[in-house]
Design a protein around this motif. Structure first.
Motif: not given
Length: 244
Positions: A107-130
């Protein structure tokens, strides 16, 4: 559950300052309370030395114990909240977040909150809404856990940075609200409604019948115990409009 602004200040029943409308009380249900589950300091009205009966306050949020079938105080779960803060004023570079053994894409040093959330939800152990991520571009970012992590004491993430510029840039991580336990084995963490009236009982009693309010308009700030409607998990069959 419907959370909407409600602006009326009319008190419609003596002893129930939290009740904003009588509409809906025709759906009240008679339930049995487990009196042993209520706290004398928190849930009882002030006792008189000349009055042998005790009284439970009206407006207490209730849950149902799935083992006993009795109703007791609603035990709201606490969701974990964590904050990631970029320090040292970097001007470039990237970082990754690792949670429970899995690592996000860079993630870029100046990432948006939406970008951070998208990156986390891309992990197989974090589902959308988690997890819900809020905050400014470049942080701090606030991670509020829910979904399958509702009420859990969530593991704290770690980060790896390859920042450039600034002065010793880094990311600090703090748990601002510790999560509680997961869904209660008793079921009392599922909100079912409010105790509609004061209920009198003798100190030796362990059970009593009481009216449960499952529909209505409520001023949450005037309830006898702290209650946050936004903390009620999905799946509640109640229908309330709350003054906000």
């Amino acid at each position: 559950m419907d959370i909407q602004p409600y602006t009326s200040t009319e008190t419609l029943a003596i002893g129930r300052p939290w009740l904003m409308s009588m509409l809906g009380i025709e759906a009240n249900q008679t339930v049995t309370l487990d009196l042993t589950a209520f706290d004398e300091t928190l849930h009882w009205t002030e006792a008189s030395k000349y009055q042998p009966e005790r009284k439970l306050k009206s407006g207490i949020p209730l849950g149902k114990n799935s083992t006993t079938g009795l109703f007791e105080p609603y035990a709201a779960v606490t969701n974990e909240v964590q904050t990631l803060t970029v320090t040292g004023a970097p001007t470039g570079g990237t970082f990754t977040i690792t949670w429970s053994g899995q690592t996000t894409a860079a993630l870029a040093y100046n990432a948006t909150a939406a970008q951070v959330q998208t990156a986390l939800e891309a992990l197989s152990n974090i589902a959308p809404g988690d997890v819900a991520v809020t905050g400014a571009t470049g942080g701090p970012w606030t991670l509020t856990w829910g979904g399958t992590q509702l009420g859990e004491n969530v593991a704290q993430p770690t980060t790896t940075e390859t920042f450039t510029g600034g002065t010793t840039p880094d990311i600090t991580i703090a748990t601002t609200t510790a999560g509680g336990t997961a869904a209660s084995a008793t079921g009392a963490d599922v909100f079912v409604g409010f105790l509609f009236t004061e209920v009198s009982f003798f100190p030796t009693s362990t059970k009593c019948a009481a009216p449960l309010m499952v529909h209505g308009q409520i001023d949450a700030a005037k309830l006898p115990v702290a209650f946050d409607p936004t903390d009620v998990p999905a799946g509640s069959n109640t229908q309330f409009v709350y003054k906000v």
